[in-house]
Design a protein around this motif. Structure first.
Motif, PDB file in Angstrom:
ATOM      1  N   GLU A  55       0.810  -1.211   0.000  1.00  0.00           N
ATOM      2  CA  GLU A  55       0.000   0.000   0.000  1.00  0.00           C
ATOM      3  C   GLU A  55       0.847   1.266   0.000  1.00  0.00           C
ATOM      4  N   ARG A  56       1.897   1.323   0.813  1.00  0.00           N
ATOM      5  CA  ARG A  56       2.706   2.541   0.879  1.00  0.00           C
ATOM      6  C   ARG A  56       3.343   2.849  -0.472  1.00  0.00           C
ATOM      7  N   HIS A  59       0.665   3.929  -3.056  1.00  0.00           N
ATOM      8  CA  HIS A  59       0.234   5.309  -2.826  1.00  0.00           C
ATOM      9  C   HIS A  59       1.220   6.287  -3.463  1.00  0.00           C
ATOM     10  N   GLN A  62       0.860   6.236  -7.213  1.00  0.00           N
ATOM     11  CA  GLN A  62      -0.344   6.951  -7.631  1.00  0.00           C
ATOM     12  C   GLN A  62      -0.092   8.458  -7.671  1.00  0.00           C
ATOM     13  N   ARG A 406      -1.108   2.891   5.767  1.00  0.00           N
ATOM     14  CA  ARG A 406       0.010   3.827   5.869  1.00  0.00           C
ATOM     15  C   ARG A 406       0.153   4.317   7.313  1.00  0.00           C
ATOM     16  N   LEU A 458      -5.273   5.098   6.956  1.00  0.00           N
ATOM     17  CA  LEU A 458      -4.699   5.458   5.651  1.00  0.00           C
ATOM     18  C   LEU A 458      -4.305   6.916   5.639  1.00  0.00           C
TER      19      LEU A 458
END
Length: 458
Positions: A55-56, A59, A62, A406, A458
């Motif tokens: 996820e980190r 992100h 993105q 995060r 998040l």
């Protein structure tokens, strides 16, 4: 900030991503890389473990507009596929379902994608330019062309070291100020091997998993690639701790590597037809943790990623942590009055979290090689999942906090320690969850764990 010029040393993953983040915000960005352009000469393999994107990292991609291009080549991994010594296998999921997975990405493909996007954002990338020395009195960095030995001086406003664990910029900074540098070697190294596709072009084993062959003091892992291969990594001690134990001291060539696989990784051996050649061709990689007490030199230079906090790869967070560094540094540069304040604020935010993930990466090595096939560990894992369902606001598995959120690494580390102690205490003397007193269990969770703020996820 009045002067919006930045010079980045290193066009690897962190350097290319940071260049994109800053160029998209209007900064004038120059990146210097000692290698040639991998888009022209190809990526040199055999030196890096496949990367686990979480996820980190996603992100950060993105924010850089790179997520779609990267994910086109990523392979989903639902969990650990444990290969027991007796030939049994067991999939240990990372999350609750396929919405909580990690992704295997090839370092070379990812680097090429990020270089393309950095160039499109307006960053200028200069290849065949390895940092040779820095004169901080005149703000001049001298780069060397390894092809002909020619030197190329460059004036800079501020330098960012994204040049890896062996950072030249870090050495130049250390000549000017004490960084508190120390390196702890793990005492283990690794070799990369490969599982090719099957004759019909398909994956030879389950593609959507990170495969682990745990054998106590050593192990093998395999991560899938989008071309239907697996990158296999053999981890061994550098020296044998006991007579008869395998190590890189005793497993020295392809023949002794085959003997090891015949004895301890028999089901993997049949999948690696070029075992001997891969073992002898690919270099052994060292495993170490790099600690620094200081990451910046006033407003002249700052370090990110492995140059500041290299870690062992066993939590799959090295790249994700480096990408998170890039996002934090870009934000501080955008909002501070000058680079000195931005660099100091960046270090204050990220250094404690880097120490936390370094510690968790070391712990995860012991878990992967020693515990994933242990009955007590498996029972604790089952209780962990149950408590996460019964107390979703209080009991959040550490792996989930690190990988699927995060939440700051430091918070995940501290809460994870408390939760691990609970799991050990609550399962002590039990062979299954059926004999637990759930009133006692629930009260222990409420007493030891405060609710996690919803906005901290998040």
């Amino acid at each position: 900030m009045a002067d919006r010029r930045i010079t980045i040393v290193g066009a690897g993953l962190a350097g290319a991503l940071l260049a994109t983040l800053l160029a998209r915000r209007g900064w004038s960005v120059d990146v210097y890389e000692k290698r040639g352009d991998p888009r022209l000469k190809g990526y040199e393999g055999g030196r890096s473990i496949n990367l686990a994107l979480a996820e980190r990292g996603r992100h950060a991609l993105q924010l850089a507009g790179a997520d779609e291009a990267v994910m086109a080549h990523a392979v989903m991994m639902r969990g650990r596929m444990v290969h027991f010594a007796d030939g049994r296998t067991d999939l240990q999921r990372y999350g609750r379902d396929d919405s909580e997975v990690i992704w295997s990405v090839h370092r070379g493909e990812l680097n090429i994608t990020l270089l393309d996007i950095a160039g499109q954002a307006g960053a200028r990338i200069h290849f065949h330019r390895g940092l040779e020395r820095v004169d901080f009195d005149t703000d001049t960095a001298t780069f060397l062309d390894p092809r002909d030995g020619s030197e190329h001086p460059v004036d800079f406003s501020a330098l960012v070291g994204a040049d890896g664990a062996g950072s030249t910029l870090r050495r130049q900074m250390a000549a000017c100020t004490e960084l508190g540098e120390r390196t702890d070697f793990l005492g283990h190294s690794y070799k990369e091997l490969e599982i090719p596709p099957a004759e019909d072009g398909a994956f030879r084993i389950e593609p959507n998993a990170l495969h682990i062959w745990p054998r106590g003091r050593y192990m093998c892992i395999a991560l899938p690639n989008d071309e239907r291969t697996f990158t296999v990594t053999l981890f061994l001690p550098n020296e044998s701790e006991r007579p008869g134990d395998p190590s890189f001291e005793t497993v020295r060539d392809g023949a002794t590597a085959r003997e090891l696989f015949e004895r301890d990784f028999a089901d993997a051996l049949a999948l690696i037809p070029d075992l001997e050649q891969d073992f002898e061709r690919n270099p052994a990689g060292l495993l170490a943790t790099l600690y620094l007490d200081r990451w910046h030199l006033q407003g002249r230079a700052v370090l990110v990623g492995d140059a500041a906090h290299a870690m062992v790869p066993f939590h799959g967070q090295g790249m994700n942590c480096a990408f998170e560094d890039c996002v934090a540094l870009a934000d501080h540069l955008e909002h501070a009055d000058d680079c000195g304040r931005a660099f100091a604020a960046f270090q204050a935010e990220r250094l404690p979290d880097s120490r936390a993930i370094q510690a968790m990466a070391l712990e995860n090595y012991l878990e992967m090689r020693d515990r994933v096939d242990d009955d007590d560990f498996l029972l604790q894992r089952t209780l962990e999942r149950t408590l996460a369902e019964r107390h979703p606001d209080r009991f959040v598995p550490r792996y989930w906090m690190v990988t699927f959120s995060r939440i700051p690494y430091g918070v995940a580390f501290e809460r994870g320690q408390v939760q691990r102690e609970l799991l050990v205490e609550l399962t002590r003397g039990h062979a299954s969850l059926d004999t637990l007193d759930w009133d006692v269990v629930d009260e222990a969770v409420r007493e030891r764990l405060s609710p996690l703020p919803a906005d901290n996820v998040l």
